[in-house]
Design a protein around this motif. Structure first.
Motif, short mmCIF file in Angstrom:
data_model
loop_
_atom_site.label_atom_id
_atom_site.label_comp_id
_atom_site.label_asym_id
_atom_site.label_seq_id
_atom_site.Cartn_x
_atom_site.Cartn_y
_atom_site.Cartn_z
N GLU A 116 8.06 -10.06 15.91
CA GLU A 116 7.49 -10.39 14.60
C GLU A 116 6.44 -9.58 13.93
OE1 GLU A 116 8.50 -13.04 12.75
OE2 GLU A 116 9.95 -13.51 14.46
N PRO A 117 6.84 -9.11 12.73
CA PRO A 117 5.88 -8.26 12.06
C PRO A 117 4.31 -8.75 12.04
CG PRO A 117 7.29 -9.24 10.29
CD PRO A 117 7.66 -9.70 11.98
N SER A 118 3.54 -7.69 12.37
CA SER A 118 2.20 -8.13 12.24
C SER A 118 1.35 -7.35 11.09
CB SER A 118 1.35 -7.97 13.45
OG SER A 118 1.49 -6.48 13.86
N THR A 119 0.23 -8.01 10.57
CA THR A 119 -0.32 -7.06 9.57
C THR A 119 -1.73 -6.77 9.81
OG1 THR A 119 0.25 -9.05 7.96
CG2 THR A 119 -1.47 -7.77 7.08
N ASN A 120 -1.89 -5.14 9.80
CA ASN A 120 -3.11 -4.65 10.06
C ASN A 120 -4.20 -5.02 9.04
OD1 ASN A 120 -2.54 -3.25 7.67
ND2 ASN A 120 -1.54 -1.40 9.17
N GLU A 121 -5.41 -4.17 9.40
CA GLU A 121 -6.83 -4.46 8.45
C GLU A 121 -6.40 -4.02 7.14
OE1 GLU A 121 -9.58 -2.39 10.39
OE2 GLU A 121 -9.72 -3.37 12.27
N ASP A 122 -5.58 -3.32 6.56
CA ASP A 122 -5.56 -3.13 5.14
C ASP A 122 -4.52 -3.87 4.28
OD1 ASP A 122 -3.04 -1.69 6.14
OD2 ASP A 122 -3.73 0.24 5.35
N GLY A 123 -3.94 -4.84 5.18
CA GLY A 123 -2.79 -5.73 4.51
C GLY A 123 -1.41 -5.22 4.62
N ARG A 176 17.30 6.70 6.41
CA ARG A 176 15.91 5.97 6.67
C ARG A 176 15.05 6.80 5.82
NH1 ARG A 176 13.46 5.22 12.16
NH2 ARG A 176 13.12 2.94 11.73
N ILE A 177 14.57 5.75 4.92
CA ILE A 177 13.24 6.13 3.94
C ILE A 177 12.23 5.18 4.32
CG2 ILE A 177 12.52 6.48 1.75
CD1 ILE A 177 15.65 6.70 1.10
N ARG A 178 10.94 5.78 4.33
CA ARG A 178 9.53 5.03 4.26
C ARG A 178 8.88 5.44 3.17
NH1 ARG A 178 6.97 4.96 10.00
NH2 ARG A 178 6.44 7.31 9.53
N THR A 179 8.46 4.46 2.35
CA THR A 179 7.70 4.74 1.25
C THR A 179 6.63 3.63 0.97
OG1 THR A 179 7.70 5.47 -1.31
CG2 THR A 179 9.19 3.44 -0.27
N SER A 180 5.90 3.73 -0.10
CA SER A 180 5.11 2.75 -0.53
C SER A 180 5.28 1.97 -1.98
CB SER A 180 3.54 3.07 -0.53
OG SER A 180 3.23 4.08 -1.26
N PHE A 181 5.06 0.70 -2.06
CA PHE A 181 5.04 0.12 -3.20
C PHE A 181 4.19 -1.24 -3.49
CE2 PHE A 181 6.97 -3.39 -5.82
CZ PHE A 181 7.04 -2.45 -7.08
N ASN A 182 3.09 -0.92 -4.47
CA ASN A 182 1.97 -1.80 -4.53
C ASN A 182 1.29 -2.07 -3.41
OD1 ASN A 182 2.77 -2.55 -7.21
ND2 ASN A 182 4.05 -4.27 -6.66
N GLU A 183 0.82 -0.74 -2.92
CA GLU A 183 -0.06 -0.44 -1.64
C GLU A 183 0.56 -1.20 -0.35
OE1 GLU A 183 -3.76 -1.77 -2.60
OE2 GLU A 183 -4.04 -0.37 -4.30
N LYS A 184 1.90 -1.55 -0.32
CA LYS A 184 2.44 -1.91 0.83
C LYS A 184 3.68 -0.84 1.16
CE LYS A 184 1.82 -7.00 0.32
NZ LYS A 184 2.63 -8.17 0.16
N GLU A 185 3.69 -0.74 2.37
CA GLU A 185 4.52 0.25 2.99
C GLU A 185 6.11 -0.77 3.24
OE1 GLU A 185 4.99 1.43 7.34
OE2 GLU A 185 4.20 3.05 6.66
N VAL A 186 7.23 0.11 2.62
CA VAL A 186 8.35 -0.12 2.48
C VAL A 186 9.25 0.64 3.23
CG1 VAL A 186 10.35 -1.14 0.99
CG2 VAL A 186 7.77 -1.34 0.35
N VAL A 187 10.14 0.02 3.84
CA VAL A 187 11.44 1.13 4.59
C VAL A 187 12.64 0.50 3.90
CG1 VAL A 187 12.63 1.14 6.69
CG2 VAL A 187 10.08 1.05 6.74
N TYR A 188 13.32 1.60 3.65
CA TYR A 188 14.89 1.36 3.08
C TYR A 188 15.54 2.18 4.25
CZ TYR A 188 13.05 0.50 -1.70
OH TYR A 188 12.32 0.22 -2.63
#
Length: 277
Positions: free
Chosen positions: A109-116, A201-213
């Motif tokens: 299950e995905p977990s959330t780190n300190e910066d959200g 595979r693309i890893r980027t950020s959106f609204n300060e959240k990491e998003v993977v396509y």
């Protein structure tokens, strides 16, 4: 060992790593060891000479990693026995499907780190990204497309079929679209390939959240796109697009084609400098 099993073992080991499946030493004939990726569990298999017309047996747990929880080996054994009944179809090899099912059952299950941000990033399959097949680029103007720098593998010839892998860097779904469209609009040889299998595979950020396509396309080569995407995942590479072109030579290669497809893709990824040391 049947030709189907030999080809399947070659394909699996090319994707997951050498000795993922191998003959069990000092054992009865037709006994094999299957190391489940990311599970730290090795299972013993009994594969009859009639396979894939007759299903294989998963007989025992051969080994468990030192960090695994107590009972995890038996849990994996029972899960594998249930899944092999699910994925097996007489006449079709099924070990790769078994590995995929086991991996999905193990996904944390995905977990959330300190910066959200989620450590297992939000995954998106971008339906707006065109496939690598020729139909998507009909009417595209090569002048309006942005060229990409492709790194190429060597050309592999097997029973008159030709395979070549190429990879380029991408940072958005628009770049995936542009790269594929430009390739097929300007490279006559690629546009005439029987199949252009692709994965990205693309890893980027959106609204300060990491998003993977991430997504893939078989382009008519059944199940090849998923294996190509799995290779990128196993190599842990990001912001890359890989396209493997195959020109069919008139002779069916069976599961051996997956080994060749992944081999030229891996070579291209390394040649492009995307692979980790």
């Amino acid at each position: 060992m049947s030709e189907e099993l030999d080809n399947e073992i070659e394909a699996i080991n090319s994707i997951y790593g050498e000795n993922t499946i191998r003959e069990a030493p000092h054992s009865a004939p037709h006994s094999y060891l299957l190391a489940i990726p990311q599970h730290e569990v090795t299972l013993r298999l009994s594969i009859p000479i009639q396979y894939p017309d007759i299903n294989l047996d998963i007989t025992a747990v051969e080994g468990v990693g030192s960090t695994s929880q107590r009972g995890f080996g038996n849990h994996t054994l029972l899960a594998a026995r249930n899944l092999i009944q699910k994925v097996f179809t007489p006449g079709q090899v099924c070990l790769f499907d078994l590995l995929q099912e086991l991996e999905q059952s193990r996904d944390p299950e995905p977990s959330t780190n300190e910066d959200g941000r989620t450590e297992d990033s939000q995954r998106v399959e971008d339906s707006d990204v065109p496939r690598a097949g020729r139909k998507e680029t009909t009417g595209a103007s090569s002048e309006a497309l942005v060229p990409h720098q492709w790194a190429l593998s060597s050309t592999v010839t097997e029973k008159k079929s030709l395979f070549i892998g190429r990879v380029c860097g991408v940072n958005s779904s628009n770049e995936v679209q542009s790269a594929i469209a430009h390739l097929l609009a300007t490279d006559k040889r690629a546009s005439k390939a029987t199949h252009n299998i692709s994965a990205y595979r693309i890893r980027t950020s959106f609204n300060e959240k990491e998003v993977v396509y991430q997504d893939c396309d078989d382009d008519g080569e059944a199940a090849a796109g998923g294996r190509l995407l799995r290779l990128l995942q196993m190599m842990d590479v990001w912001n890359v697009l890989v396209v493997v072109s195959r020109w069919y030579g008139g002779v069916k290669l069976g599961p051996a084609r997956f080994g060749i497809i992944n081999a030229v893709a891996r070579e291209a990824v390394v040649a492009g400098g995307f692979a980790k040391d």
